[in-house]
Write an enzyme that holds these catalytic residues in place. Structure first.
Site, PDB file in Angstrom:
ATOM      1  N   GLY A 145       2.552  -0.097  12.725  1.00 16.60           N
ATOM      2  CA  GLY A 145       1.788  -0.085  11.490  1.00 16.60           C
ATOM      3  C   GLY A 145       2.382   0.818  10.433  1.00 16.60           C
ATOM      4  O   GLY A 145       3.560   1.193  10.480  1.00 16.60           O
ATOM      5  N   CYS A 146       1.539   1.207   9.469  1.00 14.04           N
ATOM      6  CA  CYS A 146       2.011   1.914   8.280  1.00 14.04           C
ATOM      7  C   CYS A 146       2.611   3.283   8.579  1.00 14.04           C
ATOM      8  O   CYS A 146       3.408   3.801   7.797  1.00 14.04           O
ATOM      9  CB  CYS A 146       0.864   2.072   7.286  1.00 14.04           C
ATOM     10  SG  CYS A 146       0.286   0.523   6.559  1.00 14.04           S
ATOM     11  N   ASN A 147       2.221   3.895   9.686  1.00 10.53           N
ATOM     12  CA  ASN A 147       2.702   5.243  10.001  1.00 10.53           C
ATOM     13  C   ASN A 147       3.912   5.244  10.931  1.00 10.53           C
ATOM     14  O   ASN A 147       4.310   6.297  11.445  1.00 10.53           O
ATOM     15  CB  ASN A 147       1.581   6.070  10.640  1.00 10.53           C
ATOM     16  CG  ASN A 147       1.022   5.426  11.906  1.00 10.53           C
ATOM     17  OD1 ASN A 147       1.045   4.210  12.045  1.00 10.53           O
ATOM     18  ND2 ASN A 147       0.514   6.235  12.819  1.00 10.53           N
TER      19      ASN A 147
END
Length: 373
Positions: free
Chosen positions: A155-157
């Site tokens: 995901g985004c992290n």
């Protein structure tokens, strides 16, 4: 703050976006046509107006103001997930190479001359096997004994665990020269569903790639390379937010789970986060010179500003990336760090980077600027 001999240093960040750049107004007109739903259109108009995004990029022309389509036909037939992955297969590699070339251009050396020893690739918007790491090994003509691995579907992290892995490699092998590549083609997974998750994700996500070159402090000093020295990482998992964010794969696409309550939830937990950071990294807001926060959306940045009582311009690089590119998932925090890199911060100044992902996971990293004028 002194830098340690065995620490790692980011000496270059290269970013890249695909050729199709569209204003939010243009994308909104595409959405109106695809949804063909007055209620959804009203909701989208409000979301787009409040997004703080001016433009986003896509690897396909479909979202432009022309009738050129490569994935979403004019008859509104919804493509299946296999078709979307086929486009990812075609587009992710050249975009990754573009980011890599820009990273090496920054330090005025070629990939072949530099001698990459380790390669880490990151993506959550496509599934390939052999994966992107293998594709890049071949495309860049890397030595066949180059260590390579992939972080997928995080995901985004996801850039944070990639940086942590690279940091560990460099600390154990001072001669290591690590290349990290994050690439996401979020726009391939557009679906005109009138629910809050899809409406929000269709408002903010774009495509992009970023590459990071990381070496040891000793190697960087020998080569006279400025950069960001990694001082430590402090992740936290907020288990009660487990259902707020995620991907689920269905027959049509990778469907985003994106609860509208995420900004408020994150804002409520920032005190707990900073307590952990203070204990683990000996870092408090008072001794942070630069903030690099993942711009997951305008409301998330505002929640961070309120929760940490930041001044108006302390997230200027995050807002600039959001304004010009939207949220590109994993490469986005590297775009923010690149903006900071280009601003030529003073040597010895501290950086605190923060990213958000499914779980809800909050990842943080502490860095120190080194070698800047």
């Amino acid at each position: 703050m002194e830098t340690g001999f065995n620490e790692s240093r980011i000496i270059s960040i290269g970013t890249a976006v695909p050729e199709y750049s569209m204003s939010q107004d243009t994308i909104l007109q595409f959405m109106h046509k695809e949804y063909q739903d007055p209620t959804a259109s009203r909701k989208l108009s409000v979301l787009f107006h409040q997004s703080a995004i001016n433009s986003r990029h896509s690897s396909i022309p479909d979202f432009s103001d022309t009738d050129e389509r490569s994935l979403f036909p004019l008859n509104h037939e919804i493509p299946m997930v296999a078709e979307r992955i086929d486009v990812f297969r075609q587009k992710a590699l050249p975009l990754s190479v573009k980011a890599i070339e820009n990273a090496f251009k920054n330090i005025q050396v070629s990939v072949a001359e530099f001698g990459i020893t380790h390669l880490i690739t990151v993506t959550c918007t496509g599934i390939l096997n052999p994966g992107l790491d293998i594709e890049l090994m071949v495309e860049l003509n890397l030595s066949p004994d180059t260590f390579h691995t992939s972080l997928n579907f995080i995901g985004c992290n996801a850039a944070f665990p990639a940086l942590k892995i690279a940091d560990s490699i460099v600390k154990s092998e001072p001669d290591a020269r690590v290349l990290i590549v994050c690439v996401e083609l979020c726009t391939l997974h557009f679906q005109p569903k009138n629910d809050s998750d899809n409406l929000l994700s269709n408002t903010i996500f774009g495509d992009g790639a970023a590459a990071v070159i990381m070496v040891s402090e000793s190697f960087a000093n020998e080569q006279n390379k400025k950069g960001f020295s990694l001082k430590g990482f402090s992740p936290i998992l907020l288990k009660r937010g487990k259902d707020f964010m995620g991907w689920k794969v269905n027959s049509v696409n990778f469907e985003m789970i994106l609860d509208a309550g995420i900004p408020e939830f994150i804002g409520e937990e920032l005190g707990l986060l900073m307590e952990a950071v203070s204990d683990k990294l000996q870092l408090t807001p008072d001794n942070i010179n630069h903030w690099a926060v993942h711009p997951g959306g305008k409301k998330i940045l505002q929640a961070v500003e309120r929760g940490l009582q930041l001044k108006d311009d302390e997230l200027k690089h995050s807002y600039a990336v959001l304004r010009n590119y939207g949220n590109m998932s994993s490469p986005t925090i590297l775009f923010v760090l690149n903006e900071l890199f280009k601003s030529n911060p003073a040597s010895g100044e501290t950086i605190f980077a923060m990213g958000f992902g499914p779980g809800i996971s909050i990842d943080t990293a502490s860095m120190v600027c080194h070698g800047f004028v």
